[in-house]
Design a protein around this motif. Structure first.
Motif, short mmCIF file in Angstrom:
data_model
loop_
_atom_site.label_atom_id
_atom_site.label_comp_id
_atom_site.label_asym_id
_atom_site.label_seq_id
_atom_site.Cartn_x
_atom_site.Cartn_y
_atom_site.Cartn_z
N PRO A 1 0.77 -1.15 -0.54
CA PRO A 1 -0.42 -0.38 0.35
C PRO A 1 1.28 1.23 0.43
N THR A 2 1.94 1.28 0.10
CA THR A 2 2.56 2.65 0.92
C THR A 2 3.76 3.13 -0.42
N ARG A 3 3.77 2.27 -1.66
CA ARG A 3 4.08 1.85 -3.01
C ARG A 3 3.32 2.74 -4.04
N SER A 4 2.16 1.57 -3.35
CA SER A 4 0.40 2.17 -4.60
C SER A 4 0.28 3.89 -4.48
N LEU A 5 0.45 4.26 -2.81
CA LEU A 5 -0.38 5.24 -2.50
C LEU A 5 1.05 6.75 -2.91
N ASP A 6 2.42 5.87 -2.50
CA ASP A 6 3.26 6.97 -3.58
C ASP A 6 3.60 7.41 -5.01
N VAL A 7 2.65 6.17 -5.81
CA VAL A 7 2.17 6.92 -7.43
C VAL A 7 1.15 7.48 -7.27
N ARG A 8 0.18 7.31 -6.59
CA ARG A 8 -0.64 8.00 -6.87
C ARG A 8 -0.66 9.05 -6.52
N LEU A 9 0.62 9.69 -5.39
CA LEU A 9 0.47 10.94 -4.90
C LEU A 9 1.59 11.94 -5.92
N LEU A 10 2.14 10.86 -6.29
CA LEU A 10 3.16 11.35 -7.26
C LEU A 10 2.81 12.10 -8.65
N LEU A 11 1.34 11.57 -9.56
CA LEU A 11 0.98 11.83 -9.94
C LEU A 11 0.07 12.82 -10.10
N GLY A 12 -0.94 12.81 -9.24
CA GLY A 12 -1.64 13.70 -8.97
C GLY A 12 -0.90 14.52 -8.17
N ALA A 13 -0.38 14.88 -7.91
CA ALA A 13 0.39 16.28 -6.85
C ALA A 13 1.10 17.58 -8.36
N SER A 14 1.66 15.88 -9.38
CA SER A 14 2.26 16.86 -10.62
C SER A 14 1.10 17.54 -11.40
N MET A 15 -0.49 16.62 -11.62
CA MET A 15 -1.02 17.93 -12.06
C MET A 15 -1.26 19.00 -11.83
N SER B 1 1.40 24.71 -15.73
CA SER B 1 2.53 25.35 -16.95
C SER B 1 1.59 25.40 -18.26
N TYR B 2 0.73 24.43 -19.03
CA TYR B 2 -0.15 24.53 -20.20
C TYR B 2 -0.75 25.25 -19.89
N VAL C 1 6.98 20.98 -18.67
CA VAL C 1 6.58 20.08 -18.72
C VAL C 1 6.85 18.11 -19.15
N LEU C 2 8.57 18.49 -19.58
CA LEU C 2 8.63 17.88 -20.28
C LEU C 2 9.60 16.77 -19.13
N GLN C 3 10.37 17.98 -18.01
CA GLN C 3 11.15 17.28 -16.55
C GLN C 3 9.84 16.39 -15.80
N LEU C 4 8.58 17.09 -15.87
CA LEU C 4 7.86 16.72 -15.11
C LEU C 4 7.96 14.73 -15.64
N GLY C 5 7.51 15.41 -16.23
CA GLY C 5 7.01 13.17 -17.75
C GLY C 5 8.17 12.83 -17.28
N LEU C 6 9.31 13.47 -17.66
CA LEU C 6 10.04 12.12 -17.52
C LEU C 6 10.93 11.94 -16.06
N GLN C 7 10.82 12.63 -15.41
CA GLN C 7 11.17 12.30 -13.91
C GLN C 7 9.94 11.33 -13.16
N ASN C 8 8.41 11.50 -13.35
CA ASN C 8 7.00 10.70 -13.44
C ASN C 8 7.49 9.73 -13.26
N TYR C 9 8.13 8.86 -14.39
CA TYR C 9 8.90 8.10 -15.40
C TYR C 9 9.82 7.42 -14.09
N PHE C 10 10.99 7.87 -14.17
CA PHE C 10 11.85 7.71 -13.94
C PHE C 10 11.75 7.28 -12.61
N ILE C 11 10.92 7.68 -11.26
CA ILE C 11 10.79 6.86 -9.68
C ILE C 11 10.02 6.35 -9.92
N PHE D 1 3.76 20.43 -3.36
CA PHE D 1 3.73 19.29 -2.20
C PHE D 1 4.02 18.45 -3.31
N TYR D 2 4.68 18.48 -4.86
CA TYR D 2 5.11 17.10 -5.53
C TYR D 2 6.57 16.94 -5.12
#
Length: 582
Positions: A398-412, A418-419, A446-456, A566-567
């Protein structure tokens, strides 16, 4: 007995999951699972023991399925509690943001005091009653509440406590002409900080098996309380930082100074202004504390009633000596960012338009350099992932799943800002060097956020290097015993593996990943510091305000920017986790 237990198990699976034994498809085992299975084969019990053990396990599984079926109402009830508190809190916080409505800050603080007191009562009940009962906490989630996360919670809690002390010292000076609730709220919040930090430090890993419905509701209350406190702090900080620019002149003024900015009520002591300025600089730490506590409470809520397998948890050591270039470049970037941020804040206070434009120029260039270097380093890390042969983790976490959801949600939040900036800059022609730099910064972000999300996300889902090494050695040891004729071939491969994957001398892949993680971690810290402590180029540069008008643009920034801040802090925590397992 065995046949009856199996029949009961099959029936329960059909009732609760809609599956039969023929529906289950065996997945391909990983190296770690294969090693564990080969190790278990050596310790097989006798047929009579196997008969009794399988029958007992089947009965226990049936009981667990039935027990979980009866707990379905607890999830629903706790979710209803959380949603209702959040919606009511959001309405009160939004309504009390300005003086032109009937709801004031005092009404909001009364509501928060009630929430804090109720949450503290439940925490004390859990600590004194539930956790002390026999068989209440039979399992611990080894992934939940790591030491570094609880350490960050303790640090942010301490700084939030200092903020509450400054608030008390400030609001005491207004007691002769304002409500005593303004003093009572920081006092209650200070006590809440102490109780909650103690509770989360010692119980973050608990998988509660007793009082499950009441515990779920209590954790839902804790989660919603921290989120409402976060909304209140973000709103007050955003209102404090938001400026209404006069586009005909170069000077801007504050839209509304929260807490006694322009009132006739005067402070009874001389230190009010000093304390007021001090606690506003501590708001970012209080905001992060509330979000950290919310994340831990959510993981505890997910772990209520969870049956965790008894697996040995591999200790991961932090070794700074493994990296050099990444931390050095990151520290230089942080120092340069702090210098330009100070120059930016100082020059914006002047009435000279030339100095203000130079401050914006420096700020834009610095941010472009930071996100460009981060994008390049992230691409390097992604290439190393393609060359890496580590398997993906299949264990439920659950911890890893929450990390991923928070990462993607906060980056919005940062994506939205930016957009909107890109659309405004392109639509107006992006004339002038400031508009061109602003557009470039938005595109690169925008480019950096997408790349960093994938890397993490990719890093969080990879098996740790030391676990893969142990599994490989375990598998090779069995292979040597089973097939002596392959000794030469496997021996040469094993020696090569030792050369490239020794814990004391990491392979080049591990070193590169650690360097990238260290650099990105420090770069995200400086990108957190600048907006968290008052950098608002979105209001200092007028292109978006002219295009969207102030009301709409202020709503976009004040909603998206807190998530963007927060992101960055959540990325720091996630990158540290990726660093440890690399």
């Amino acid at each position: 007995m065995k046949t009856v237990a199996q029949e009961m198990l099959r029936t329960c699976n059909q009732l609760f999951y809609g599956k039969t034994s023929e529906d289950v498809v065996a997945a391909r085992p990983s190296n770690i699972e294969m090693a564990a299975q080969m190790d278990n084969i050596q310790h097989l019990p006798s047929p009579s023991q196997t008969f009794n053990v399988e029958a007992g396990e089947s009965i226990r599984h049936v009981e667990a399925v039935v027990e979980r079926a009866h707990h379905g109402g607890g999830w629903l009830l706790s979710g209803i509690v959380c949603v209702n508190i959040l919606i009511l809190g959001c309405a009160l916080v939004s309504g009390s943001a300005f003086n032109s409505v009937a709801i004031t800050a005092v009404h909001r603080q009364i509501f928060l005091i009630i929430l804090l007191l109720l949450t503290m009562l439940w925490m004390l009940f859990y600590t004194a009653v539930t956790s002390r009962k026999d068989q209440a906490v039979l399992f611990k989630d080894s992934h939940a509440g790591p030491v570094w996360l609880r350490g960050g919670l303790l640090l942010f809690g301490l700084l939030s406590l200092i903020m509450d002390i400054f608030k008390i010292a400030t609001y005491v000076g207004y007691l002769h002409c304002d409500s005593a609730v303004t003093v009572a709220f920081p006092v209650v919040q200070a006590v809440f900080l102490f109780v909650q930090t103690y509770f989360l430090w010692f119980h973050a890993k608990d998988c509660v098996q007793l009082h499950t419905n009441f515990t779920r509701c209590g954790l839902a209350l804790t989660l919603s309380t921290n989120l409402v406190v976060w909304m209140a702090a973000v709103t007050e900080e955003s209102v404090h930082q938001t400026e209404i620019p006069d586009l005909n002149v170069s000077v801007s003024h504050k839209m509304y100074r929260a807490s006694y900015g322009d009132r006739k009520c005067e402070c009874s002591h001389l230190a009010c202004d000093t304390f007021k300025d001090a606690f506003y600089y501590l708001y970012p730490f209080n905001i992060e504390y509330s979000l950290f506590a919310s994340a831990v409470a959510y993981v505890m809520w997910k772990n209520v009633g969870r049956l965790v397998e008894d697996r040995s948890h591999h200790s991961i050591k932090f070794r700074p000596k493994d990296v050099c270039s990444g931390p050095v470049m990151g520290i230089l970037l942080v120092v340069a960012g702090l210098v330009t941020f100070i120059v930016y804040k100082v020059d914006l206070l002047t009435e000279d338009e030339k100095n203000r434009n130079e401050a914006l120029l420096i700020h834009f260039i610095m941010n472009i350099v930071i996100v460009s270097l981060m994008s390049v380093s992230t691409v390097i890390g992604c290439v190393v992932y393609r060359l890496d042969n580590r398997e993906h983790v299949s264990e439920k976490n659950p911890t890893r799943s929450l990390d991923v959801r928070l990462l993607l949600g906060a980056s919005m939040g940062q994506f939205i800002i930016s957009y909107f900036t890109i659309v405004a800059a392109v639509a107006t022609g992006a004339g002038g060097y400031l508009n061109a730099l602003n557009l470039s910064w938005a595109v690169l972000t925008v480019l950096q956020l997408g790349l960093q999300n994938y890397f993490i996300i990719e890093g969080l889902h990879r098996e740790p290097f030391h676990v893969m090494q142990e599994a490989a050695l375990h598998t090779n040891a069995h292979a040597f015993r089973e097939h002596p004729e392959t000794n030469v071939v496997l021996g040469s491969r094993r020696s090569k593996y030792f050369v490239t994957s020794s814990p004391d001398k990491p392979s080049w892949k591990r070193r590169v990943l650690k360097e990238v993680c260290a650099f990105l971690l420090l770069a995200n810290i400086i990108l957190w510091i600048m907006p968290a402590f008052g950098a608002r180029p979105q209001f200092d540069h007028p292109i978006e305000i002219k295009f969207y008008k102030f009301t709409m643009w202020a709503a976009i920034v004040n909603i998206g920017l807190p998530f963007g801040i927060f992101y960055r802090m959540h990325s720091v925590a996630s990158l540290f986790e990726v660093y440890l397992i690399s």
